[in-house]
Design a protein around this motif. Sequence first.
Motif, mmCIF file in Angstrom:
data_model
loop_
_atom_site.group_PDB
_atom_site.id
_atom_site.type_symbol
_atom_site.label_atom_id
_atom_site.label_comp_id
_atom_site.label_asym_id
_atom_site.label_seq_id
_atom_site.Cartn_x
_atom_site.Cartn_y
_atom_site.Cartn_z
ATOM 1 N N LEU A 119 70.865 54.481 39.235
ATOM 2 C CA LEU A 119 71.240 54.264 37.755
ATOM 3 C C LEU A 119 70.917 55.414 37.146
ATOM 4 C CD1 LEU A 119 72.044 52.631 35.420
ATOM 5 C CD2 LEU A 119 69.660 51.666 35.524
ATOM 6 N N GLN A 120 69.628 56.133 37.538
ATOM 7 C CA GLN A 120 69.112 57.043 36.629
ATOM 8 C C GLN A 120 69.889 58.392 36.821
ATOM 9 O OE1 GLN A 120 66.845 57.220 33.944
ATOM 10 N NE2 GLN A 120 67.998 59.519 33.965
ATOM 11 N N GLU A 121 70.136 58.753 38.163
ATOM 12 C CA GLU A 121 71.000 59.867 38.408
ATOM 13 C C GLU A 121 72.349 59.865 37.734
ATOM 14 O OE1 GLU A 121 70.996 61.027 42.493
ATOM 15 O OE2 GLU A 121 69.032 61.709 42.328
ATOM 16 N N GLN A 122 72.790 58.752 37.689
ATOM 17 C CA GLN A 122 73.964 58.601 36.853
ATOM 18 C C GLN A 122 74.052 58.860 35.503
ATOM 19 O OE1 GLN A 122 77.542 58.182 38.147
ATOM 20 N NE2 GLN A 122 77.728 59.107 36.250
ATOM 21 N N ILE A 123 73.175 58.367 34.821
ATOM 22 C CA ILE A 123 72.816 58.719 33.414
ATOM 23 C C ILE A 123 72.528 60.188 33.045
ATOM 24 C CG2 ILE A 123 71.037 57.940 31.640
ATOM 25 C CD1 ILE A 123 70.744 55.183 32.672
ATOM 26 N N ILE B 232 64.598 62.541 26.168
ATOM 27 C CA ILE B 232 63.421 61.724 26.672
ATOM 28 C C ILE B 232 63.304 61.458 28.015
ATOM 29 C CG2 ILE B 232 62.563 59.316 25.990
ATOM 30 C CD1 ILE B 232 64.243 59.458 23.529
ATOM 31 N N THR B 233 62.098 61.773 28.486
ATOM 32 C CA THR B 233 61.824 61.454 30.169
ATOM 33 C C THR B 233 60.857 60.427 30.171
ATOM 34 O OG1 THR B 233 60.583 63.335 30.106
ATOM 35 C CG2 THR B 233 62.808 63.863 30.629
ATOM 36 N N THR B 234 60.484 60.033 31.455
ATOM 37 C CA THR B 234 59.563 58.741 31.696
ATOM 38 C C THR B 234 58.951 59.040 33.185
ATOM 39 O OG1 THR B 234 59.247 56.593 30.917
ATOM 40 C CG2 THR B 234 61.209 57.143 32.372
ATOM 41 N N ASP B 235 58.069 57.954 33.260
ATOM 42 C CA ASP B 235 57.386 57.638 34.485
ATOM 43 C C ASP B 235 57.925 56.087 34.911
ATOM 44 O OD1 ASP B 235 56.472 60.266 34.785
ATOM 45 O OD2 ASP B 235 54.448 59.649 33.905
ATOM 46 N N ILE B 236 58.125 55.657 35.966
ATOM 47 C CA ILE B 236 58.306 54.633 36.339
ATOM 48 C C ILE B 236 57.631 54.102 37.609
ATOM 49 C CG2 ILE B 236 60.254 52.772 36.786
ATOM 50 C CD1 ILE B 236 62.061 54.356 34.806
ATOM 51 N N ILE B 237 57.114 53.024 37.923
ATOM 52 C CA ILE B 237 56.581 52.495 39.124
ATOM 53 C C ILE B 237 57.469 51.288 39.661
ATOM 54 C CG2 ILE B 237 54.941 51.417 40.259
ATOM 55 C CD1 ILE B 237 52.880 52.766 38.301
ATOM 56 N N VAL B 238 57.944 51.226 40.573
ATOM 57 C CA VAL B 238 58.919 50.218 41.319
ATOM 58 C C VAL B 238 58.002 49.534 42.686
ATOM 59 C CG1 VAL B 238 60.814 49.664 42.579
ATOM 60 C CG2 VAL B 238 60.814 51.633 41.094
ATOM 61 N N TRP C 40 73.284 62.632 34.873
ATOM 62 C CA TRP C 40 74.355 63.441 35.020
ATOM 63 C C TRP C 40 75.302 63.225 33.643
ATOM 64 C CZ3 TRP C 40 78.004 63.252 39.868
ATOM 65 C CH2 TRP C 40 78.864 64.531 39.934
ATOM 66 N N ASP C 41 75.450 61.983 33.277
ATOM 67 C CA ASP C 41 76.664 61.883 32.274
ATOM 68 C C ASP C 41 75.971 62.314 30.795
ATOM 69 O OD1 ASP C 41 77.813 60.284 33.569
ATOM 70 O OD2 ASP C 41 77.004 58.213 32.869
ATOM 71 N N LEU C 42 74.587 62.593 30.789
ATOM 72 C CA LEU C 42 73.906 63.094 29.681
ATOM 73 C C LEU C 42 74.027 64.772 29.807
ATOM 74 C CD1 LEU C 42 70.657 60.988 29.016
ATOM 75 C CD2 LEU C 42 72.773 61.107 27.569
ATOM 76 N N ASN C 43 73.730 65.183 30.839
ATOM 77 C CA ASN C 43 74.092 66.783 31.035
ATOM 78 C C ASN C 43 75.626 67.034 30.861
ATOM 79 O OD1 ASN C 43 71.060 66.911 31.632
ATOM 80 N ND2 ASN C 43 71.621 67.545 33.730
ATOM 81 N N ARG C 44 76.761 66.339 31.255
ATOM 82 C CA ARG C 44 78.025 66.741 31.095
ATOM 83 C C ARG C 44 78.140 66.450 29.562
ATOM 84 N NH1 ARG C 44 81.620 65.868 35.251
ATOM 85 N NH2 ARG C 44 82.940 66.940 33.608
ATOM 86 N N SER D 178 67.839 53.079 27.407
ATOM 87 C CA SER D 178 66.938 54.171 26.838
ATOM 88 C C SER D 178 67.575 55.504 27.334
ATOM 89 C CB SER D 178 65.418 54.386 27.651
ATOM 90 O OG SER D 178 64.559 53.262 27.307
ATOM 91 N N ARG D 179 68.419 55.606 28.272
ATOM 92 C CA ARG D 179 69.280 56.810 28.470
ATOM 93 C C ARG D 179 68.301 58.085 28.822
ATOM 94 N NH1 ARG D 179 74.523 56.322 29.036
ATOM 95 N NH2 ARG D 179 74.817 58.299 28.450
ATOM 96 N N PHE D 180 67.413 57.647 29.705
ATOM 97 C CA PHE D 180 66.597 58.873 29.847
ATOM 98 C C PHE D 180 67.351 60.301 30.321
ATOM 99 C CE2 PHE D 180 63.903 55.383 30.769
ATOM 100 C CZ PHE D 180 63.106 55.225 29.727
ATOM 101 N N SER D 181 66.670 61.273 30.013
ATOM 102 C CA SER D 181 67.457 62.552 30.511
ATOM 103 C C SER D 181 67.005 62.780 32.147
ATOM 104 C CB SER D 181 66.798 63.826 29.687
ATOM 105 O OG SER D 181 67.052 63.627 28.425
ATOM 106 N N SER D 182 65.872 62.230 32.349
ATOM 107 C CA SER D 182 65.356 62.319 33.714
ATOM 108 C C SER D 182 64.160 61.241 33.713
ATOM 109 C CB SER D 182 65.111 63.569 34.238
ATOM 110 O OG SER D 182 63.946 64.131 33.603
#
Length: 492
Positions: free
Chosen positions: A364-368, A298-304, A370-374, A324-328
């Motif tokens: 945060l997202q890059e850590q999630i 699951i991937t998404t778009d986010i506005i900060v 990486w965890d999911l890819n591992r 949500s633990r997005f893949s990216s």
Amino acid sequence: MTRSYQIRTYGCQMNVHDSERLAGLMEDAGYVRAADDNADIVVFNTCAVRENADNRLYGNLGRLRPAKDANPGMQIAVGGCLAQKDRGEIVKRAPWVDVVFGTHNIGSLPVLLERARHNAEAQVEILESLEAFPSALPARRDSAHSAWVSISVGCNNTCTFCIVPSLRGKEKDRRPGEILAEVEALVAEGVLEVTLLGQNVNSYGVEFGQRTAFSDLLRACGKIDGLERVRFTSPHPKDFTDDVIAAMAETPNVCPQLHMPLQSGSDQVLKAMRRSYRADRYLSIVDKVRTALPHAAITTDIIVGFPGETEQDFQGTLDVVAASRFSSAYTFQYSKRPGTPAATMDGQLPKQVVQERYERLIALQEQISWDLNREQEGRVVEIVVSEGEGRKDTATRRLSGRARDGRLVHFNPAGVVDQEIRPGDVVTTEVTYGAPHNLIADGELLSHRRTRAGDNWAAGRRPKTSGVTLGLPAFGAPATPEPAAVGGCGSR
């Protein structure tokens, strides 16, 4: 003498697909694709959504002026969303431009180019509404193995940060028979994978009053022999229904992948954005998808930094991302878009505040990710080999492609190999390492299947559809397209 063309595309998948239509039109009119930057005709297909879109366009036009001055027979055309917005202002600011056309009349480009040559003056033609669905136009596809298929154009939503509805108009749906005929035509040309494309695919069917139209369309795609993968983008959470999730889970060729924009995890910010769902609703969809498709990416778009966003609001976004633990995620710092309600809202945030929040979200997202890819390590994945991805791995002699869930995989092209591995071929292999942004498979291949798409890639052929407009109103077994609906393969 044959004249050459080049198309420069900016922005979203809609623009990429529109550029395929523009290429098809140009080649039907007798032009050939330029082999380098010395084209007789340069077409800019613009986007008005991206930050500083205006500056990029006029900067690129300025860089072309010396070439135009040196070769008065050269032509420059500007189309897309920025052309729809700026209209005649473009030729005022860049009088060396020959043609300006909008989002509703891309089919007019060859005629406008000819008229500009004949009249020796710029031609500006912007229509206010769509007269013919773009898929009625020819298309010169970029890929031998995958293809975009539009199911709708325009958007009925009124998000305060988005200018798309005012530039592309209200949603207009294609009839399912037309869509399925185009998909069958593409498969007949060797295409393995299609992506159903719309500003809001979940609202598909609103024009002809069929509530389950999108899930029915997914199931109908599942009945097309030779179609191995079906993807779609982008759904809107407010229209996401359980029948779509069921169709995703029950249709074998629909890929276990979902790109669903979140934009913000704060209910207050979502309300200010006019996104008519809330964080709990979004998370409930994610939970249902994961229950039905446990391995879905699951991937998404986010506005900060949307106007008025507080630290508490931003924390809400971090909380939803963590849950949500997005893949990216495609993450954006809010910036004003002239003509949108958000551009004049109170509470515009300082750049340094937005930047600091953005960096926290990225971390945060890059850590999630990486965890999911591992977690993918040791899994066997099926990959459609692609071109132009992972060139940085040339030194290791890896090739690249996409797994069924959309993840990019760099793999070792050794093992069970049937002759050369080409883009469009299908391989299976085991993931040996989950990197932060991709997967690595350094073991030997488990299988290699040569495909018609690979044959077409090796021969330099690409699908060239000539427009499908059957107007069939119902689902069911897709009709076989008339021979005239599909042209021969165009050469690169």
